[in-house]
Design a protein around this motif. Structure first.
Motif, PDB file in Angstrom:
ATOM      1  N   MET A  16     -17.263  36.654  -1.850  1.00 23.13           N
ATOM      2  CA  MET A  16     -16.234  37.435  -1.165  1.00 23.13           C
ATOM      3  C   MET A  16     -15.064  37.760  -2.083  1.00 23.13           C
ATOM      4  O   MET A  16     -14.431  38.793  -1.938  1.00 23.13           O
ATOM      5  N   ASP A  17     -14.784  36.900  -3.053  1.00 24.88           N
ATOM      6  CA  ASP A  17     -13.701  37.175  -3.993  1.00 24.88           C
ATOM      7  C   ASP A  17     -14.061  38.306  -4.955  1.00 24.88           C
ATOM      8  O   ASP A  17     -13.231  39.163  -5.254  1.00 24.88           O
ATOM      9  N   ALA A  48     -24.544  42.657  -4.981  1.00 23.89           N
ATOM     10  CA  ALA A  48     -25.752  42.948  -4.203  1.00 23.89           C
ATOM     11  C   ALA A  48     -25.809  42.050  -2.972  1.00 23.89           C
ATOM     12  O   ALA A  48     -26.107  42.514  -1.862  1.00 23.89           O
ATOM     13  N   TYR A  49     -25.498  40.773  -3.156  1.00 27.27           N
ATOM     14  CA  TYR A  49     -25.486  39.846  -2.025  1.00 27.27           C
ATOM     15  C   TYR A  49     -24.445  40.289  -1.003  1.00 27.27           C
ATOM     16  O   TYR A  49     -24.710  40.292   0.211  1.00 27.27           O
ATOM     17  N   TYR A  50     -23.282  40.673  -1.480  1.00 29.23           N
ATOM     18  CA  TYR A  50     -22.227  41.130  -0.575  1.00 29.23           C
ATOM     19  C   TYR A  50     -22.709  42.326   0.251  1.00 29.23           C
ATOM     20  O   TYR A  50     -22.568  42.323   1.476  1.00 29.23           O
ATOM     21  N   ILE A  57     -19.708  38.679   5.631  1.00 27.50           N
ATOM     22  CA  ILE A  57     -18.714  38.298   4.624  1.00 27.50           C
ATOM     23  C   ILE A  57     -17.362  38.912   4.953  1.00 27.50           C
ATOM     24  O   ILE A  57     -16.320  38.248   4.815  1.00 27.50           O
ATOM     25  N   ASP A  58     -17.345  40.152   5.422  1.00 32.05           N
ATOM     26  CA  ASP A  58     -16.074  40.768   5.826  1.00 32.05           C
ATOM     27  C   ASP A  58     -15.441  39.992   6.983  1.00 32.05           C
ATOM     28  O   ASP A  58     -14.221  39.823   7.033  1.00 32.05           O
ATOM     29  N   GLU A  59     -16.261  39.511   7.902  1.00 38.00           N
ATOM     30  CA  GLU A  59     -15.745  38.708   9.017  1.00 38.00           C
ATOM     31  C   GLU A  59     -15.169  37.382   8.510  1.00 38.00           C
ATOM     32  O   GLU A  59     -14.103  36.947   8.949  1.00 38.00           O
TER      33      GLU A  59
END
Length: 91
Positions: A16-17, A48-50, A57-59
């Motif tokens: 996320m960073d 790619a994972y993001y 991840i945004d949540e």
């Protein structure tokens, strides 16, 4: 690894960073490579994972930001109470 928050293997840097640096901060992969001890494949794998887990991840990022904001408000209230006690006349 932080539970529920994927990191780049062998580091404490969270996916996320990396995503936030790119999406919100406008960082390029080249900038990340210059400023962190990572290989290009690590950065691209994190991105790619993001994108494969973007909503989740945004949540998580939103929830984390909310907790930080609440802690800041708690700290402000605590400081205000201390100042009020310091300014009240002694009996």
């Amino acid at each position: 690894m932080v539970k529920g928050k994927p990191t780049i293997a062998g580091t404490r840097l969270r996916v996320m960073d990396i995503a936030a640096m790119v999406k919100a901060g406008g960082a390029t992969v080249e900038w990340i490579l210059e400023n962190y001890d990572l290989h290009p494949a690590q950065v691209y794998a994190a991105l790619a994972y993001y994108y494969d887990h973007q909503a989740e991840i945004d949540e998580q990022r939103h929830d984390e930001d909310q907790r930080v904001h609440e802690k800041a408000l708690d700290s402000d209230l605590h400081i205000a109470r201390i100042r009020a006690r310091q300014q009240s006349p002694k009996e």
